[in-house]
Design a protein around this motif. Structure first.
Motif, PDB file in Angstrom:
ATOM      1  N   PHE A  93     -29.579  14.492  10.221  1.00  0.00           N
ATOM      2  CA  PHE A  93     -30.802  13.871   9.611  1.00  0.00           C
ATOM      3  C   PHE A  93     -30.515  12.494   8.934  1.00  0.00           C
ATOM      4  O   PHE A  93     -31.031  11.561   8.832  1.00  0.00           O
ATOM      5  N   ARG A  94     -29.474  12.630   7.888  1.00  0.00           N
ATOM      6  CA  ARG A  94     -29.196  11.749   6.952  1.00  0.00           C
ATOM      7  C   ARG A  94     -28.834  10.221   7.375  1.00  0.00           C
ATOM      8  O   ARG A  94     -29.373   9.346   6.993  1.00  0.00           O
ATOM      9  N   ARG A 444     -28.814   4.414  -0.114  1.00  0.00           N
ATOM     10  CA  ARG A 444     -28.742   5.778  -0.631  1.00  0.00           C
ATOM     11  C   ARG A 444     -27.575   6.077  -1.450  1.00  0.00           C
ATOM     12  O   ARG A 444     -27.776   6.653  -2.384  1.00  0.00           O
ATOM     13  N   ASN A 478     -36.150  13.938  -2.976  1.00  0.00           N
ATOM     14  CA  ASN A 478     -35.102  13.398  -3.475  1.00  0.00           C
ATOM     15  C   ASN A 478     -34.351  14.102  -4.621  1.00  0.00           C
ATOM     16  O   ASN A 478     -33.210  14.315  -4.580  1.00  0.00           O
ATOM     17  N   ASP A 483     -33.170  17.939   3.155  1.00  0.00           N
ATOM     18  CA  ASP A 483     -32.902  17.255   4.274  1.00  0.00           C
ATOM     19  C   ASP A 483     -33.876  16.466   5.025  1.00  0.00           C
ATOM     20  O   ASP A 483     -33.542  15.830   5.758  1.00  0.00           O
ATOM     21  N   ALA A 484     -35.143  17.109   4.978  1.00  0.00           N
ATOM     22  CA  ALA A 484     -36.340  16.340   5.556  1.00  0.00           C
ATOM     23  C   ALA A 484     -37.563  16.781   4.951  1.00  0.00           C
ATOM     24  O   ALA A 484     -37.570  17.858   4.368  1.00  0.00           O
ATOM     25  N   ASP A 504     -35.591   9.329   0.132  1.00  0.00           N
ATOM     26  CA  ASP A 504     -33.957   9.398   0.725  1.00  0.00           C
ATOM     27  C   ASP A 504     -33.952  10.207   2.227  1.00  0.00           C
ATOM     28  O   ASP A 504     -32.992   9.725   2.910  1.00  0.00           O
ATOM     29  N   CYS A 505     -34.575  11.069   2.217  1.00  0.00           N
ATOM     30  CA  CYS A 505     -34.407  11.674   3.643  1.00  0.00           C
ATOM     31  C   CYS A 505     -35.679  11.496   4.804  1.00  0.00           C
ATOM     32  O   CYS A 505     -36.562  10.936   4.351  1.00  0.00           O
ATOM     33  N   ASP A 558     -31.091  24.525   6.294  1.00  0.00           N
ATOM     34  CA  ASP A 558     -31.648  22.922   5.967  1.00  0.00           C
ATOM     35  C   ASP A 558     -33.098  23.121   4.959  1.00  0.00           C
ATOM     36  O   ASP A 558     -33.689  24.121   5.235  1.00  0.00           O
TER      37      ASP A 558
END
Ligand SMILES: Nc1ncnc2c1ncn2[C@@H]1O[C@H](COP(=O)(O)OP(=O)(O)OP(=O)(O)O)[C@@H](O)[C@H]1O
Ligand SMILES: CC(=O)C(=O)O
Ligand SMILES: [K+]
Ligand SMILES: [Mg+2]
Length: 576
Positions: A93-94, A444, A478, A483-484, A504-505, A558
């Motif tokens: 994901f990242r 990030r 955040n 993860d998402a 961030d994700c 996740d």
């Protein structure tokens, strides 16, 4: 890809999905064909599920009990862009790219193979500039993009860019370019030449050109890429001395300065959307393009007018209208134009001809910031990697410019000549992609969370609930290191509200509408999926978990923050 699949669920609810052709394959041992439970292990099973999304038929059989829920999902499918899917599987994901990429298609990239290479390289939107090429040519490109999407699982959206009624040169009699050298005399003429033009002669599309321009005016091609001084007027012909040499490109834009000031009266008289543009717009509506970018917008009025025209003439889905900011008037009326539009393009090419070059960077920053505040996607366009039209590597300054646009968190970056007629379209796209990824990662790593204050934008109470939910979900994501963010959205609005927060994700946006899915291609950080869902969030979540796990795009453990349009809810879940 459209083979039928056989689907087996064991009593421990592990699933094995194999193409039916494989079941009858002699290469499979009998024990595999019987699917003994002890052979079912989590890993290879999920890995073998990657065909599920395109299954045309799913047959379910089982020795043990069948989990009813899984059975429902087995007949559903989920569509996502094939390139993003590979990226998700390979890098997690990242590291998916958040900044979207647009490529202008031209002679260098209109072939099947070239278009496919761009799609594989990360093109989210293909842009067609109606200044160039015939409608037949554009139709051919649209058909090719659609065919690639269907055959190869890409989700490339199409943007049509209008010509506008600015003054521009003719098409150079078919030549790719012409070189104007210092001290040469060139003739700019409104005459229509039958045969190829005489040497050093350029046709001009605007009849009043020879009347309007004056001796000693400065004539700028493409906003100053090449400069001339008017030395003599002879009827329809204007003789000009080249004072700044450079490359003349077909249909390049012409502006003129008198005593150092841009002559604008004439442009104010011309309509933003010319009669030729209206025919192109009808063409775009008939072809079902996803975005129409309007050149030289002066006020919100023309955008409103076009939107009602589209609503009246297109069936259902509508087309997103992008206003190009490339004139002084558009800067003066910026806020109302952004509010009226579905998206904005910082068209730095012409903008740099209308305002001093040194004012373009601050204008860009202002436009990007305002778009973010007003929740409209913004594209930074023109000359990002101009030197790559000719050379395989960018200049350091170009990389810094791209980095700045990414750092400003614009939604999308656009290639123009680099992909339309340059020698290294794939390499240019690769540079946009790798610079975007690197800058996003750096951002990030440095934990440079947004400090931008996002003003409240909703006009109704219901909308402000959605807005608050999205703001909170992004903040939670955040703070919890999610993860998402999953967003279930019918219209795409909720997805854009999450995108606005630039979490961030990555943001997985689930929608049932193919049009909304393509439209979300333009927005920062959104990974659009097409899937059907109901107002039962519990069920939606489990279904998407199941489908995404089956495709290897998420895994147990996740952490997901889920929001939805329908229920106005936020949930925090660990993938089971
Ligand atoms: N469809 C096309 N056919 C031929 N050449 C094209 C086509 N599209 C783009 N080009 C070439 O690529 C160059 C850059 O493309 P781009 O669309 O950015 O042009 P532009 O005319 O500068 O943009 P705009 O008119 O929107 O300000 C053009 O000047 C032209 O030479
Ligand atoms: C893209 C465009 O129209 C410009 O930069 O002028
Ligand atoms: K254009
Ligand atoms: Mg322009």
């Amino acid at each position: 890809m459209s083979q039928s699949l056989k689907f087996v669920i064991s009593s421990r609810s592990q699933a094995l999905i194999v193409p039916r052709s494989l079941l009858s394959s002699p290469s499979l041992t009998p024990s595999h064909q019987k699917f003994p439970e002890q052979n079912l292990t989590q890993k290879p099973i999920w890995a073998s599920c990657s065909n599920l999304g395109s299954a045309s038929q799913v047959v379910v059989c089982s020795r043990g009990g069948i989990k009813a829920g899984s059975l429902d999902y087995a007949s559903s499918s989920i569509e996502v862009d094939a390139v993003t899917e590979t990226e998700l599987k390979e890098n997690g994901f990242r590291s998916t790219r958040r900044t979207k990429l647009i490529c202008t298609i031209g002679p260098a990239t209109c072939g099947f193979e070239e278009l496919e290479a761009l799609a594989v390289g990360g093109m989210n939107v293909a842009r067609l500039n109606m200044c160039h090429g015939t409608r037949e040519w554009h139709r051919m490109v649209i058909e090719r993009v659609r065919r690639l999407n269907e055959d190869k699982g890409f989700a490339v959206a199409i943007m049509m860019d209008t010509e506008g009624s600015e003054v521009h040169m003719g098409d150079l009699g078919g030549a790719q370019s012409a070189k104007a050298e210092d001290g040469e005399i060139w003739t700019f003429s409104v005459r229509a030449w039958d045969a190829p033009c005489p040497e050093h002669t350029i046709t001009v599309n605007y009849e009043g050109f020879a009347e309007d321009i004056k001796v000693r005016d400065e004539l700028l091609v493409d906003g100053g890429m090449v400069r001339f001084e008017v030395i003599e007027k002879i009827g329809p012909d204007v003789k000009c001395l080249c004072t700044d040499p450079g490359l003349l490109l077909p249909r390049a834009n012409l502006t003129f300065l008198r005593n150092g000031t841009l002559v604008r009266e004439r442009n104010n008289m011309l309509p933003t959307i010319s009669s030729k543009d209206w025919i192109d717009i009808d063409f775009g509506i008939a072809e079902g393009v996803d975005f129409i970018a309007v050149s030289f917008v002066k006020s919100a009025e023309v955008i409103n007018h076009l939107r009602s025209y589209i609503a009246a003439h297109s069936s259902g889905s509508g087309i997103a209208v992008v206003a190009k900011i490339e004139s002084i008037e558009s800067l003066q009326n910026l806020e109302e134009i952004i509010e009226a539009s579905d998206g904005i393009m910082v068209a730095r090419g012409d903008l740099g001809a209308q305002i001093p070059l040194e004012e373009v960077p601050s204008a860009q920053q202002r436009i990007v910031k305002l778009c973010r505040q007003l929740n409209k996607p913004v594209i930074v366009a023109s000359q990002l990697l101009e030197s790559m039209i000719e050379y395989p590597t960018p200049t350091r300054a170009e990389v810094a410019d791209v980095s700045e646009a990414v750092r400003q968190r614009s939604d999308a970056l656009m290639l123009s000549g680099e992909s339309a007629m340059g020698q290294y379209p794939d390499k240019a796209l690769h540079v946009l992609r790798s610079v975007s990824l690197r800058i996003e990662k750096w951002w990030r790593e440095e934990k440079q969370h947004e400090s931008m204050d996002l003003p409240k934008i909703s006009s109704s109470f219901t909308d402000s609930i959605s807005e608050q939910i999205c703001n909170s979900a992004a903040k939670m994501a955040n703070n919890l290191g999610a993860d998402a963010v999953f967003v279930y959205t019918n219209t795409g609005h909720m997805a854009s509200l999450v995108s606005r927060c630039r979490p961030d994700c990555p943001i997985f946006a689930f929608t049932d509408s193919p049009f909304v899915r393509r439209r979300l291609n333009l927005q920062w950080g959104l990974i659009p999926f097409r899937v059907s869902f109901t107002d039962d969030m519990e069920k939606n979540l489990h279904k998407t978990f199941w489908l995404l796990k089956a495709r290897g795009m998420i895994k147990a453990g996740d952490l997901i923050i889920a929001v939805s349009d329908l229920l106005q809810s936020v949930q925090v879940m660990t993938v089971p």
